[in-house]
Motif scaffolding. Structure first.
Motif, PDB file in Angstrom:
ATOM      1  N   VAL A  31       0.795  -1.239   0.172  1.00  0.00           N
ATOM      2  CA  VAL A  31      -0.023  -0.105   0.109  1.00  0.00           C
ATOM      3  C   VAL A  31       0.933   1.367   0.115  1.00  0.00           C
ATOM      4  O   VAL A  31       2.019   0.916   0.275  1.00  0.00           O
ATOM      5  CB  VAL A  31      -0.744   0.002   1.358  1.00  0.00           C
ATOM      6  N   ASN A  32       0.255   2.205  -0.419  1.00  0.00           N
ATOM      7  CA  ASN A  32       0.770   3.655  -0.142  1.00  0.00           C
ATOM      8  C   ASN A  32       0.555   4.485   1.231  1.00  0.00           C
ATOM      9  O   ASN A  32      -0.653   4.251   1.117  1.00  0.00           O
ATOM     10  CB  ASN A  32       0.736   4.514  -1.426  1.00  0.00           C
ATOM     11  N   GLY A  50      -6.792   3.733  -6.892  1.00  0.00           N
ATOM     12  CA  GLY A  50      -8.021   4.399  -7.075  1.00  0.00           C
ATOM     13  C   GLY A  50      -8.523   5.554  -6.075  1.00  0.00           C
ATOM     14  O   GLY A  50      -7.546   6.213  -5.436  1.00  0.00           O
ATOM     15  N   ASP A  51      -9.839   5.237  -5.736  1.00  0.00           N
ATOM     16  CA  ASP A  51     -10.386   6.365  -4.791  1.00  0.00           C
ATOM     17  C   ASP A  51     -10.193   5.864  -3.241  1.00  0.00           C
ATOM     18  O   ASP A  51     -10.658   6.475  -2.393  1.00  0.00           O
ATOM     19  CB  ASP A  51     -11.698   6.630  -5.177  1.00  0.00           C
ATOM     20  N   SER A  52      -9.734   4.512  -3.199  1.00  0.00           N
ATOM     21  CA  SER A  52      -9.799   3.657  -1.982  1.00  0.00           C
ATOM     22  C   SER A  52      -8.704   4.632  -0.897  1.00  0.00           C
ATOM     23  O   SER A  52      -7.746   5.213  -1.201  1.00  0.00           O
ATOM     24  CB  SER A  52      -9.387   2.352  -2.002  1.00  0.00           C
ATOM     25  N   CYS A  74     -12.886   5.269   5.830  1.00  0.00           N
ATOM     26  CA  CYS A  74     -12.679   4.333   4.860  1.00  0.00           C
ATOM     27  C   CYS A  74     -13.464   4.434   3.502  1.00  0.00           C
ATOM     28  O   CYS A  74     -14.554   4.690   3.573  1.00  0.00           O
ATOM     29  CB  CYS A  74     -11.987   3.189   5.284  1.00  0.00           C
ATOM     30  N   TYR A  75     -12.823   4.113   2.610  1.00  0.00           N
ATOM     31  CA  TYR A  75     -13.453   3.836   1.272  1.00  0.00           C
ATOM     32  C   TYR A  75     -13.134   2.886   0.482  1.00  0.00           C
ATOM     33  O   TYR A  75     -12.096   2.897  -0.030  1.00  0.00           O
ATOM     34  CB  TYR A  75     -13.416   5.286   0.325  1.00  0.00           C
ATOM     35  N   MET A  76     -13.806   1.741   0.314  1.00  0.00           N
ATOM     36  CA  MET A  76     -13.634   0.829  -0.563  1.00  0.00           C
ATOM     37  C   MET A  76     -14.588   0.601  -1.644  1.00  0.00           C
ATOM     38  O   MET A  76     -15.729  -0.271  -1.562  1.00  0.00           O
ATOM     39  CB  MET A  76     -13.628  -0.609   0.460  1.00  0.00           C
TER      40      MET A  76
END
Length: 146
Positions: A31-32, A50-52, A74-76
Motif C-alpha cells: 500500500v501507499n 483508485g479512490d480507496s 474508509c472507502y472501499m
C-alpha cells in the motif's frame, strides 16, 4: 467465540525491532501511505489505488508489546458497503522470548459475515505470514502473493 481474523507468526528478532518494522508499513504491505505511523496518536492514510483510502490512528503503542491502529473513515469502492472497515482495529501483539518473538495479529471487526472477508482473509494471510515475516527475517517484504 472470537470470529475476528487472527494469524500468528514467529521470527528471530527482538520485540523492539518488530515494533519498528511493523511501523514501516510500505516495507511489508503493498500500500501507499501518507502521515506518520511510529508513535501513539500518529495519524496516517492508507491508499490501495483508485479512490480507496483508510484513515488510521495509532491508538495504542506499548513498546515491545503491542500496536493498535484504529481505522476511522474508509472507502472501499469494490464492495457494496464501501466503509466496511470503518471502526475496525488492526492489532499487533508481540511476545518476546529468548531473542525471538511471537506476533499475534488480529483484525478486530473483520469477521466471516462481512462481504470483504473472502478477499481480506487470504490478503491478510499473505501480508502477515509471508510479507511481514519475510521483512522481519530478511529486511525485505514479499509483495507477490503466492
Amino acid at each position: 467465540m472470537d470470529n475476528n481474523f487472527n494469524i500468528s507468526i514467529s521470527a528471530g528478532i527482538s520485540a523492539d525491532e518488530a515494533i519498528k518494522k511493523i511501523s514501516k508499513v510500505t516495507e511489508w504491505w503493498g500500500v501507499n501511505i501518507s502521515g506518520n505511523t511510529a508513535k501513539q496518536n500518529d495519524e496516517f492514510i492508507i491508499k490501495m489505488g483508485g479512490d480507496s483510502f483508510f484513515n488510521c490512528t495509532v491508538t495504542e503503542l506499548i513498546p515491545g508489546k503491542r500496536i493498535v491502529w484504529l481505522i476511522g473513515d474508509c472507502y472501499m469502492p469494490w464492495y457494496t458497503d464501501k466503509t466496511e472497515w470503518a471502526g475496525t482495529r488492526l492489532i499487533f501483539d508481540i511476545n518476546e522470548h529468548g531473542g525471538a518473538i511471537d506476533l499475534h495479529f488480529t483484525h478486530e471487526g473483520l469477521t466471516p459475515g462481512l462481504e470483504c472477508y473472502k478477499d481480506c482473509k487470504p490478503g491478510w494471510t499473505h501480508w502477515i505470514a509471508n510479507s511481514l515475516r519475510s521483512y522481519f527475517i530478511t529486511g525485505k517484504g514479499e509483495f507477490k502473493q503466492r
